[in-house]
Design a protein around this motif. Structure first.
Motif, PDB file in Angstrom:
ATOM      1  N   UNK A  35       0.812  -1.372  -0.044  1.00 49.76           N
ATOM      2  CA  UNK A  35       0.001  -0.098   0.009  1.00 49.76           C
ATOM      3  C   UNK A  35       0.915   1.427  -0.039  1.00 49.76           C
ATOM      4  N   UNK A  36       1.865   1.258   0.702  1.00 42.89           N
ATOM      5  CA  UNK A  36       2.824   2.379   0.856  1.00 42.89           C
ATOM      6  C   UNK A  36       3.350   2.769  -0.720  1.00 42.89           C
ATOM      7  N   UNK A  37       3.862   1.844  -1.251  1.00 47.09           N
ATOM      8  CA  UNK A  37       4.397   2.107  -2.588  1.00 47.09           C
ATOM      9  C   UNK A  37       3.354   2.551  -3.700  1.00 47.09           C
ATOM     10  N   UNK A  38       2.003   1.940  -3.323  1.00 42.41           N
ATOM     11  CA  UNK A  38       0.866   2.209  -4.281  1.00 42.41           C
ATOM     12  C   UNK A  38       0.572   3.629  -4.133  1.00 42.41           C
ATOM     13  N   UNK A  39       0.630   4.091  -2.854  1.00 42.59           N
ATOM     14  CA  UNK A  39       0.281   5.643  -2.762  1.00 42.59           C
ATOM     15  C   UNK A  39       1.435   6.392  -3.301  1.00 42.59           C
ATOM     16  N   UNK A  40       2.629   5.958  -3.058  1.00 48.86           N
ATOM     17  CA  UNK A  40       3.614   6.749  -3.589  1.00 48.86           C
ATOM     18  C   UNK A  40       3.685   7.034  -5.006  1.00 48.86           C
ATOM     19  N   UNK A  41       3.045   6.008  -5.720  1.00 51.29           N
ATOM     20  CA  UNK A  41       2.893   6.110  -7.090  1.00 51.29           C
ATOM     21  C   UNK A  41       1.929   6.725  -7.635  1.00 51.29           C
ATOM     22  N   UNK A  42       0.791   6.753  -7.033  1.00 53.32           N
ATOM     23  CA  UNK A  42      -0.531   7.461  -7.404  1.00 53.32           C
ATOM     24  C   UNK A  42      -0.799   8.762  -6.825  1.00 53.32           C
TER      25      UNK A  42
END
Length: 315
Positions: A35-42
């Motif tokens: 989830x952390x990487x996902x939020x960083x991406x979008x």
């Protein structure tokens, strides 16, 4: 024109308005492996959040979503959202009041009856073959009781209307005394607990109401007392409640909410004088669909003309 991108923390129940989200790009947080990487991406592209407990919506998240404009919360309670932080970031927060009032009130009455008359315990007794050996023990009764409602907002009023058909006394405490009801008002939670032998909790879960029901208040409720919580788990000091149930400080409890959901203390699960539900107060298909409709209406209203149906703050 680029489509508007939304972050969804949890799945929305199906609703008649579901198709109105087709024009948005929906990023589903629960499907992300990281989830952390996902939020960083979008994060920089997200302009709206559809939120639901227990995912926290706080200062740290707003800093990672610099262009977010609205948080549309699925639920009337929004204790997982830092509304002050949202306001500082210019973010509008909405919730879903009113559409779940009657459903939660129905559940509160069902939980009260199940707790007083030990309905789940009687069901287990029969299923376990115990009735073949002897009759189920006599239960307590609702007759002759006075029911106190801690929090007489819309849901509290709906509960009181239902209680009026049960020939019980009704009293309440709220932040302010109401002028539109004849129920007996008490100026503090403690005074209410002393005056009643059933206490129904339907207050928001906030810093001010955290552990509002503590050992001292349970003592005031007394050995014939019954606690019903359809509010938020943090309103009750869970360890104090476990002790009060074990040592007879109060008679019984019916709980739909817990401090650390979905983790319920083993001491509560093992207790025979407690009825436990998995936070299902509004969990019927029609009501959850109506809540989803309102979530979508707030999102669509904001991105069409900056108008929302049920604002919590002004953003």
């Amino acid at each position: 024109m680029q489509p508007i991108e939304l972050l969804l923390t949890h799945p929305l129940p199906s609703s008649p308005r579901q198709g109105e989200l087709d024009g948005f790009v929906l990023h589903k947080l629960w499907e992300a492996a990281d989830p952390d990487a996902f939020i960083a991406q979008i994060g920089e592209r997200v302009r709206g959040v559809i939120a639901s407990r227990p995912t926290p919506i706080n200062e740290a998240l707003f800093n990672r979503l610099p262009n977010v404009e609205i948080v549309s919360n699925f639920g009337v309670g929004y204790d997982q959202i830092d509304v002050d932080a949202a306001t500082r970031h210019g973010v509008v927060v909405t919730n879903t009041p009113s559409v779940l009032d009657e459903e939660v009130a129905d559940l509160a009455l069902g939980l009260l009856l199940a707790t007083v008359r030990r309905i789940p315990q009687a069901d287990r007794y029969l299923r376990d073959g115990q009735w073949l050996k002897s009759s189920f023990p006599l239960s307590a009764s609702l007759r002759g009781r006075t029911v106190g409602i801690l929090g007489l907002g819309n849901i509290g009023l709906a509960i009181a209307r239902r209680l009026s058909g049960f020939d019980v006394g009704i009293a309440y405490h709220s932040r302010r005394q109401r002028t539109d009801v004849s129920y007996r008002y008490y100026d503090s939670p403690g005074a209410l607990a002393e005056a009643v032998d059933v206490l129904i909790l339907i207050v928001p879960g906030t810093a001010e109401t955290r552990h509002l029901v503590d050992a001292a208040l349970l003592e005031k409720l007394g050995p014939n007392g019954i606690l019903i919580n359809v509010a938020r788990g943090i309103v009750v000091d869970e360890q104090a409640l476990i002790k009060a149930l074990a040592d007879g400080t109060i008679l019984a409890a019916g709980l739909d909410v817990f401090e650390r959901e979905p983790n319920v203390p083993a001491a509560l699960i093992e207790a025979d004088n407690v009825v436990l539900l998995p936070h299902v107060g509004s969990a019927s298909e029609p009501t959850r669909g109506a809540m989803a409709d309102l979530v979508i209406a707030n999102i669509c209203g904001w991105f069409s003309d900056k108008q929302v149906v049920t604002p919590v703050n002004q953003g």
